[in-house]
Design a protein around this motif. Structure first.
Motif, PDB file in Angstrom:
ATOM      1  N   SER A   1      -4.869  14.993  -3.469  1.00 32.35           N
ATOM      2  CA  SER A   1      -4.805  13.549  -3.206  1.00 32.35           C
ATOM      3  C   SER A   1      -4.091  13.262  -1.892  1.00 32.35           C
ATOM      4  O   SER A   1      -3.962  12.112  -1.503  1.00 32.35           O
ATOM      5  N   PHE A   2      -3.577  14.341  -1.272  1.00 32.66           N
ATOM      6  CA  PHE A   2      -2.752  14.136  -0.082  1.00 32.66           C
ATOM      7  C   PHE A   2      -3.458  14.628   1.178  1.00 32.66           C
ATOM      8  O   PHE A   2      -4.155  15.642   1.154  1.00 32.66           O
TER       9      PHE A   2
ATOM     10  N   ASP B   1       0.840  -1.204   0.000  1.00 29.81           N
ATOM     11  CA  ASP B   1       0.000   0.000   0.000  1.00 29.81           C
ATOM     12  C   ASP B   1       0.874   1.253   0.000  1.00 29.81           C
ATOM     13  O   ASP B   1       1.835   1.346   0.756  1.00 29.81           O
ATOM     14  N   LEU B   2       0.498   2.202  -0.810  1.00 32.79           N
ATOM     15  CA  LEU B   2       1.237   3.464  -0.854  1.00 32.79           C
ATOM     16  C   LEU B   2       0.947   4.251   0.420  1.00 32.79           C
ATOM     17  O   LEU B   2      -0.212   4.465   0.776  1.00 32.79           O
ATOM     18  N   VAL B   3       1.995   4.640   1.112  1.00 27.99           N
ATOM     19  CA  VAL B   3       1.822   5.356   2.379  1.00 27.99           C
ATOM     20  C   VAL B   3       2.025   6.862   2.170  1.00 27.99           C
ATOM     21  O   VAL B   3       1.223   7.667   2.593  1.00 27.99           O
ATOM     22  N   LEU B   4       3.096   7.187   1.502  1.00 32.84           N
ATOM     23  CA  LEU B   4       3.371   8.615   1.277  1.00 32.84           C
ATOM     24  C   LEU B   4       4.327   8.801   0.111  1.00 32.84           C
ATOM     25  O   LEU B   4       4.953   7.840  -0.354  1.00 32.84           O
ATOM     26  N   LEU B   5       4.402  10.025  -0.314  1.00 28.30           N
ATOM     27  CA  LEU B   5       5.374  10.391  -1.340  1.00 28.30           C
ATOM     28  C   LEU B   5       6.361  11.328  -0.646  1.00 28.30           C
ATOM     29  O   LEU B   5       5.960  12.124   0.211  1.00 28.30           O
ATOM     30  N   PHE B   6       7.608  11.263  -1.070  1.00 32.67           N
ATOM     31  CA  PHE B   6       8.620  12.017  -0.345  1.00 32.67           C
ATOM     32  C   PHE B   6       9.584  12.620  -1.353  1.00 32.67           C
ATOM     33  O   PHE B   6       9.962  11.976  -2.328  1.00 32.67           O
ATOM     34  N   ARG B   7       9.890  13.901  -1.150  1.00 30.26           N
ATOM     35  CA  ARG B   7      10.831  14.560  -2.077  1.00 30.26           C
ATOM     36  C   ARG B   7      12.012  15.063  -1.267  1.00 30.26           C
ATOM     37  O   ARG B   7      11.840  15.609  -0.180  1.00 30.26           O
ATOM     38  N   LYS B   8      13.189  14.827  -1.811  1.00 25.50           N
ATOM     39  CA  LYS B   8      14.386  15.194  -1.051  1.00 25.50           C
ATOM     40  C   LYS B   8      15.314  16.045  -1.902  1.00 25.50           C
ATOM     41  O   LYS B   8      15.496  15.772  -3.086  1.00 25.50           O
ATOM     42  N   GLU B   9      15.859  17.041  -1.294  1.00 28.97           N
ATOM     43  CA  GLU B   9      16.943  17.790  -1.952  1.00 28.97           C
ATOM     44  C   GLU B   9      18.090  17.918  -0.984  1.00 28.97           C
ATOM     45  O   GLU B   9      17.901  18.358   0.148  1.00 28.97           O
ATOM     46  N   GLY B  10      19.243  17.513  -1.430  1.00 28.01           N
ATOM     47  CA  GLY B  10      20.418  17.564  -0.564  1.00 28.01           C
ATOM     48  C   GLY B  10      21.069  16.195  -0.514  1.00 28.01           C
ATOM     49  O   GLY B  10      20.485  15.207  -0.959  1.00 28.01           O
ATOM     50  N   PRO B  11      22.279  16.145   0.001  1.00 24.38           N
ATOM     51  CA  PRO B  11      22.994  14.868  -0.016  1.00 24.38           C
ATOM     52  C   PRO B  11      22.449  13.886   1.010  1.00 24.38           C
ATOM     53  O   PRO B  11      21.932  14.298   2.041  1.00 24.38           O
ATOM     54  N   ALA B  12      22.531  12.643   0.691  1.00 21.79           N
ATOM     55  CA  ALA B  12      22.219  11.556   1.646  1.00 21.79           C
ATOM     56  C   ALA B  12      22.307  10.260   0.876  1.00 21.79           C
ATOM     57  O   ALA B  12      21.514  10.010  -0.022  1.00 21.79           O
ATOM     58  N   GLU B  13      23.335   9.482   1.199  1.00 23.87           N
ATOM     59  CA  GLU B  13      23.501   8.217   0.477  1.00 23.87           C
ATOM     60  C   GLU B  13      22.477   7.194   0.930  1.00 23.87           C
ATOM     61  O   GLU B  13      21.994   6.392   0.166  1.00 23.87           O
ATOM     62  N   ARG B  14      22.216   7.262   2.240  1.00 25.72           N
ATOM     63  CA  ARG B  14      21.277   6.292   2.786  1.00 25.72           C
ATOM     64  C   ARG B  14      20.071   7.083   3.288  1.00 25.72           C
ATOM     65  O   ARG B  14      20.227   8.063   4.016  1.00 25.72           O
TER      66      ARG B  14
ATOM     67  N   GLU C   1      10.310  16.948   1.701  1.00 22.57           N
ATOM     68  CA  GLU C   1       8.884  17.290   1.707  1.00 22.57           C
ATOM     69  C   GLU C   1       8.096  15.999   1.730  1.00 22.57           C
ATOM     70  O   GLU C   1       8.391  15.073   0.971  1.00 22.57           O
ATOM     71  N   TYR C   2       7.139  15.930   2.616  1.00 20.05           N
ATOM     72  CA  TYR C   2       6.347  14.708   2.768  1.00 20.05           C
ATOM     73  C   TYR C   2       4.930  14.958   2.298  1.00 20.05           C
ATOM     74  O   TYR C   2       4.308  15.956   2.695  1.00 20.05           O
ATOM     75  N   PHE C   3       4.452  14.055   1.478  1.00 24.17           N
ATOM     76  CA  PHE C   3       3.078  14.149   0.965  1.00 24.17           C
ATOM     77  C   PHE C   3       2.367  12.873   1.413  1.00 24.17           C
ATOM     78  O   PHE C   3       2.563  11.814   0.821  1.00 24.17           O
ATOM     79  N   PHE C   4       1.556  12.980   2.455  1.00 22.02           N
ATOM     80  CA  PHE C   4       0.925  11.793   3.046  1.00 22.02           C
ATOM     81  C   PHE C   4      -0.271  11.325   2.222  1.00 22.02           C
ATOM     82  O   PHE C   4      -1.148  12.124   1.908  1.00 22.02           O
ATOM     83  N   VAL C   5      -0.262  10.061   1.944  1.00 21.80           N
ATOM     84  CA  VAL C   5      -1.397   9.478   1.215  1.00 21.80           C
ATOM     85  C   VAL C   5      -2.256   8.653   2.177  1.00 21.80           C
ATOM     86  O   VAL C   5      -3.467   8.817   2.238  1.00 21.80           O
TER      87      VAL C   5
END
Lengths: 586, 721
Positions: free
Chosen positions: B359-360, B263-276, B329-333
């Protein structure tokens, strides 16, 4: 004062800097953001730029390309279309629009755009080739043939055009023409040292040979395809040839190789079919359901299939799998009443699921048939309509015969398969036997097994002909019996301590009969090629041997520790292992 | 003047019953909504109801009616096929050929509901008592339909709230059916031709419903609990359903088996470094051998907010070294909109304005300072910087000697005193010697962690995280479990990432002086033998693309929320959050709350006359209440006074048949109620009479029966004396 003036100018510059930004500035800034993977910033910049320069298509194209690279085809399409409206009607834009439509499985719109390109760029061979391919995908074969032959004449040899022509002729069942163009494409590719292309062309040629039942040639071209490039489709094609010879291990090995190289669901589909054929139903179910649940369907763009055809195939496999599971559930040797009841419920459940998949398969068959009909592909349309209406004999027969008329004309050997289908519809032993005699005993074992599966229920129980049919099916595929409710007819020989009666015997015989096996009386042993020797000398252990009675060779043997418990329980445990061993492939 | 029930009541009953049946039918076929024609199914329903009315009106006996009902569909099918045949001969072609198939496609799945709906309607019309059975059957059907739907797999309800509402409506309708269907009483009264008092009716109905309503609610809680269990398993043993959404549990237990849902829980957008990319929901630093790891809110510990408020919130930056800014940025579904998720270490949380028909559920932005520290930075670092209290908290491991011994064995050969080296050794030991499994199995002694570490050597992420945390702690290394989502960086699309339920994950955070809490993921990637996962969860590009498109189109509106009446809203918000949590907790332990609730209610109802007796000053009234209380006790044991009986006749009957000594007590009661004077002596005599009655009551009925009688809800509201 000068300092104030300087500060004012600086402030003014920082407040109204945008006024000076050109469309190129936005383009460059967005490009930089994209290369730094700052997509949000890039999109923002492009949107700002688009607002400021609403007539410039460049920013739309930049955004569209970004979406296209990220496989967001719908978003990309909107941007390309906007770019087109803004005047960016260049070759690249139109071609990308056509590609997006293709990726979104909207073939008709894709064709429209390819045609549009050819108005402005009539000499674009790639576009002609693409259009030919889309004509093939939408089964407008004559149109494709005309277009590509004209292009070949005008622009000289082109391996892309040759290959698409080969594919078009293959769709038209023109074996000679198709082969000729495939070979031309291969020659061209070899001369240009384009191994990958040669591999694809060889693969297509091998499919053509397979479709026309030239199995040796098909295998040869598959080998060539793999020699040119080690691609998943090559392994799939080779696996399918091994599967039609009912060689489980070779086919499995090819499909597994394909799976590791594959980006599509096709390897999983083939694995599901293979496992189902050989009675490994749980594994087959897992693969098939995985494919059914997979949401990534973009790979279809490069393959001659579409969503309906794909789902039709999956539902057909799942229908077979659940039918098999339902049957085997009731054949299990269980000594507990509660487990038997549970098995009965499972059987009902599987039957209902099987019914669901069968209905879905029929529904998709009719939909696919209608699509073929629209494309004027009457052979496939009739075949699909036949499949969709199998439950209504007269209607089905009508469509089967229509398909038969088309196909036997171009490929007379296909008659053997039509006999099989007709025999299935009419429940005719004669037609099925005729089909069996027409099939190649080496290359078409899969077809033979299918015909035997249809024939066996029509043969009277405990007759020599039925026993022989079962023996033959067992020799081809030991895993293919239980799932159809069949068991191997056996002569049982119990080994006991002297003068001892063993209550396990009664239960073992009952469980074996429940598993579909005919246990022959001593006075009627004709046609019984297999003997099962069961050693009951130890109370907590059962050993057994499956013997070919014709050459007295031990085929399989094993033993099982049944432990303590009632004779019924111990017999059930023993028969479970016997059945597993008897019908195992490996 | 006589008054009978109006004819509307029967019709209403008929209507509500069929609404329930239709509701069940729709749910049962919800899986097939794309395959089955809803119009056809509804027609089948209406036809079955009409035929049931017709067969009942025709006074057909049951068996002939059943035979008829079996023949009708077949006859209809035959008729339809004749018409199709005619159509085929008039206009041959594929479309007319396919009519047979299209008809059968819906016909066969419609047969079973046709039969059931007819049977229920026929029986309910013919045998009024069947209505009660029907309620039971309906509850059973409901259970069967939703049993396999555990874990929010219902196709008819895109949202759990809708599901809860549907279940509640079902219950209310069933209660209404029982209320309307109390036909035996109705008939008696109709026969007696006596007027019906709605008050008496309601009281009598409520007495009866004492038994049914709790049963129905138990069913409801049972289903919801089943949903909870399913959802926890589907959430990888980490997530649980709140009243309305998914969220992580603040207590993590080790389950013997889990499943994974996509089930889709959320959509997430990231800007900036992070390998993990590890999106943290809770820090679980508290440990209890029995409860597992749990979230602790205590002064002196790192207490990050766990909910997102209505206004931007800045969190004090501890200025850890080697940290980089990462904006998310978190977009909760389908996730609890109050939950705060963020990469370690969040420093600012900004709720963003959501657009109309979005939709969020919720959108917010988190600025985090994410650690970039590598081996060179961490190699020589220790845990200085924690207060002794914090150190004690983060190194508590329950003094498990086995764990301590194992930790020493793992780190013994390294020869290094470096605490970073030890942490790595423990992580690698778990990663390489243990298998990942969704079915770790049940420990015979109930100690799942010990079973994992020393026997089965297979488990899912929580097992690995628990094990590593405790192994580190046993060496004096401050460590804690973190739960949230693991995001595969490879799945990025335009900096967006889909987060699905199966990405719920647990990992470990270890404290390094100056560098803060650093993440370590000890989960093995080796699948346990015999547990081949062939399932690969693919992207639903079309859906993702739709969501991304929506975000990009509304990107301009993604600004900080404005705050009118912020203080009030914040209060309501906080209270709401607490209320939801409290309710969730109560629902979660329904097996305790329901009986307690029941006991409390029945005590109030049955004991209130006794309480009035104690506190009332008037002696007459005291006698009156005490006598009523005596009757309540008798009614509880089924000693019901018939409507035609006088109170004296009733007392005599009880004296005669059950030796209860009620008559003298009744006489004093009547005296207290009707006599013009009631002196103190009478009151004292009345009490004596009551105690005599009480001792006879105790003699006749043993304690266990008296307790059961007290708990019996039947007739508890009858107050006639």
């Amino acid at each position: 004062m000068i300092l104030y003036l300087f500060l004012f100018l600086l402030l003014a510059h920082s407040i109204w800097p945008q006024e000076d930004k050109s469309a190129d500035w936005y383009h460059d800034a967005a490009t930089r953001a994209i290369s730094n993977e700052n997509y949000e910033t890039a999109v923002k910049i492009i949107e700002q730029g688009k607002e400021k320069y609403p007539k410039s298509p460049e920013l739309n194209l930049l955004l569209a390309n970004l979406y296209y690279d990220k496989e967001l085809y719908k978003l990309a399409l909107d941007e390309y279309l906007e770019a087109e409206i803004k005047g960016g009607e260049e070759y690249y834009t139109l071609n990308q629009i056509s590609r997006c439509y293709g990726k979104l499985n909207r073939e008709e719109e894709s064709i429209e755009y390819l045609k549009k390109i050819l108005i402005d760029y009539p000499d674009s061979v790639t576009t002609i080739d693409d259009l030919g391919w889309m004509y093939f995908k939408t089964y407008q074969l004559e149109k494709g043939e005309e277009l590509l032959l004209e292009a070949a004449k005008r622009y000289g040899p082109d391996r892309g055009i040759f290959m698409t022509l080969g594919t078009l002729y293959s769709g038209m069942y023109e074996y000679e023409n198709s082969k000729q163009f495939y070979l031309k494409a291969i020659d061209e590719a070899i001369q240009s040292e384009d191994d990958y292309f040669a591999s694809v062309a060889y693969y297509n040629l091998s499919l053509l040979e397979h479709n026309f039942y030239h199995f040796y040639s098909s295998l040869r071209y598959t080998e060539e395809s793999l020699r040119s490039a080690d691609r998943a489709p090559g392994h799939l094609a080779r696996g399918e040839l091994y599967q039609s010879r009912m060689n489980f291990s070779l086919a499995l090995s090819e499909y597994q190789k394909s799976l590791t190289r594959d980006t599509t669901s096709l390897s999983k589909v083939n694995l599901a079919i293979l496992y189902q054929r050989f009675g490994m139903l749980e594994l087959a179910k897992r693969y098939a359901e995985d494919v059914l649940n997979s949401k990534d369907l973009a790979w279809m763009y490069y393959y001659g299939t579409d969503i309906e055809r794909h789902y039709k195939d999956i539902h057909e496999i799942l229908g077979d799998i659940y039918e098999g599971l339902a049957r085997t559930e009731l054949m299990k040797s269980e000594h507990k009443l509660l487990v038997r009841i549970k098995n009965l419920f499972l059987c009902i459940k599987y039957r209902l699921i099987a019914y669901y998949h069968r209905q879905k398969f029929r529904l998709y068959s009719i939909q696919v048939g209608k699509a073929y009909m629209e494309e004027k592909n009457l052979l496939d349309a009739n075949w699909e309509f036949y499949k969709g209406n199998e439950r209504y004999r007269d209607i089905a027969l009508n469509y089967l015969n229509s398909a038969r008329r088309f196909e036997t004309k171009v490929s007379p050997h296909s008659e053997a398969y039509y006999l099989k289908e007709e025999g299935k519809l009419l429940k005719s032993k004669e037609l099925l036997e005729e089909s069996l005699s027409a099939l190649d005993p080496f290359w078409e074992k899969e077809g033979i097994a299918d015909a035997l599966i249809l024939l066996i229920p029509l043969l009277k129980k405990n007759t020599v002909s039925r026993r022989e049919a079962l023996n033959r099916l067992y020799e081809i595929n030991p895993g293919g019996l239980l799932q159809y409710g069949f068991g191997l007819p056996l002569v049982i020989d119990f080994k006991l301590l002297e003068n001892r009666r063993d209550r396990r015997i009664k239960h073992i015989l009952r469980f074996l009969r429940r598993a579909g096996s005919e246990i022959a009386p001593a006075d009627n042993l004709k046609g019984l090629n297999y003997g099962l020797e069961i050693d009951l000398e130890k109370q907590d252990r059962v050993s057994f041997k499956l013997i070919n009675r014709v050459n007295n060779k031990i085929l399989k043997q094993d033993s099982v520790d049944t432990g303590p418990g009632s004779s019924r329980k111990r017999a059930a445990l023993a028969v479970k292992v016997i059945i597993d061993k008897l019908y195992s492939i490996r | 003047m006589s008054m009978k029930y109006k004819p509307g009541r029967g019709f209403l009953l008929f209507l509500v019953r069929n609404m329930i049946l239709y509701f069940l039918l729709l749910n049962a076929y919800s899986h097939l909504k794309r395959e089955l024609d809803i119009v056809f199914l509804s027609s089948v329903f209406v036809l079955a109801v009409l035929i049931a009315v017709w067969t009942e009106r025709g006074r057909l006996r049951f068996l002939p009616a059943l035979l008829l009902i079996l023949l009708i569909p077949l006859g209809l099918r035959f008729l339809f096929f004749q018409v199709f045949g005619l159509q085929r001969s008039l206009s041959p072609g594929p479309e007319t050929d396919f009519l047979y198939f299209y008809f059968d496609k819906d016909f066969f799945p419609g047969l079973l509901p046709f039969l059931i709906i007819w049977l229920f309607n026929f029986c309910a019309l013919r045998f009024p008592v069947f209505i009660y059975l029907e309620t039971g059957f309906n509850a059973l059907f409901l259970l069967v339909i939703f049993w396999s739907e555990a874990g929010y797999r219902i196709t008819l309800y895109p949202h759990p709230t809708l599901f809860a509402a549907a279940l509640l409506s079902f219950l209310l309708c069933e209660i209404l059916v029982i209320m309307l269907g109390r036909l035996p009483d109705t008939r008696i009264r109709a026969a007696e031709d006596t007027p019906v008092s709605w008050k008496k009716e309601a009281r009598s109905f409520l007495s009866f419903m004492w038994l049914i309503v709790p049963l129905l609610f138990i069913l409801l809680f049972f289903l919801l609990s089943r949903f909870n269990q399913g959802a926890v398993r589907l959430g990888g043993g980490l997530m649980k359903p709140t009243l309305f959404r998914f969220d992580f549990s603040e207590f993590i237990r080790l389950e013997s088996e889990i499943e994974m849902s996509d089930d889709l829980v959320l959509l997430f957008r990231k800007e900036g470094p992070a390998e993990r990319i590890l999106l943290r929901r809770y820090i679980l630093s508290g440990f209890d051998k029995r409860r597992g790891f749990y979230h602790v809110r205590k002064k002196g510990l790192e207490d990050l907010p766990v909910t997102v408020s209505d206004m931007a919130e800045e969190i004090q930056d501890p200025d850890y070294l080697a940290r980089a800014d990462v904006r998310q940025e978190y977009f909760f579904v389908n996730f609890d909109p109050t939950s705060l998720i963020g990469m370690n270490y969040p420093v600012k949380v900004t709720p963003l304005k959501n657009w109309d028909s979005s939709s969020f559920l919720r959108i917010y932005r988190v600025h985090s300072r994410v650690s970039q520290a590598g081996p060179f930075e961490l190699e020589d670092i220790d845990s200085d910087g924690l207060t002794p209290g914090q150190h004690r908290h983060y190194t508590f491991y329950g003094n498990d000697e086995e764990i301590e011994k194992l930790a020493e064995e793992i780190t013994a050969w390294s020869g290094s005193e470096s605490y970073y080296a030890k942490v790595l050794l423990i992580r690698d030991y778990l990663k390489t010697n243990y298998f990942y499994s969704l079915k770790p199995g049940l420990a015979a002694d109930g100690d799942q962690l010990s079973h994992f570490l020393f026997k089965s050597q297979k488990g899912y992420c929580s097992y690995f995280a628990f094990a590593m945390t405790l192994l580190c702690r046993s060496l004096g290394i401050p460590a804690r479990v973190a739960v949230g989502f693991y995001v595969d960086p490879e799945t990025e699309v335009l900096n967006f990432y889909e987060v699905r339920a199966y990405q719920a994950h647990a990992w470990v955070e270890v404290y390094f002086s100056d560098y803060g809490w650093i993440e370590f993921d000890p989960s093995s990637t080796e699948i346990a033998p015999g547990e081949e996962f062939i399932l690969q969860f693919g992207f639903d590009f079309e859906h993702l693309s739709r969501l991304i498109e929506e975000i990009l189109k509304n990107q301009d509106q993604l600004e900080e929320e404005k705050h009118e009446q912020l203080a009030v809203r914040k209060k309501i918000f906080l209270w709401g959050g607490e209320l939801v949590k409290a309710l969730s907790f109560v629902v979660g332990i329904w097996y305790i709350t329901l009986p307690v609730l029941y006991l409390l209610t029945i005590s109030i109802i049955k004991l209130h006359t006794y309480i009035l007796f104690i506190f009332h000053s008037s002696e007459r009234k005291k006698v009156k209440y005490l006598f009523r209380f005596s009757l309540v006790r008798a009614y509880g044991l089924g000693l019901i006074r018939r409507p035609e009986e006088s109170i004296m006749e009733y007392s005599e009957k009880l004296d005669l048949e059950y030796s209860l000594n009620l008559r003298p007590w009744t006489e004093y009661y009547l005296k207290a109620v009707f006599d013009s004077s009631f002196p103190d002596q009478d009151y004292a005599q009345a009490l004596k009479a009551y105690y005599r009655f009480l001792s006879s009551f105790k003699e006749t009925y043993p304690l266990i029966l008296r307790i059961l009688g007290f708990l019996n809800p039947m007739h508890s509201l009858m107050r006639r004396a």
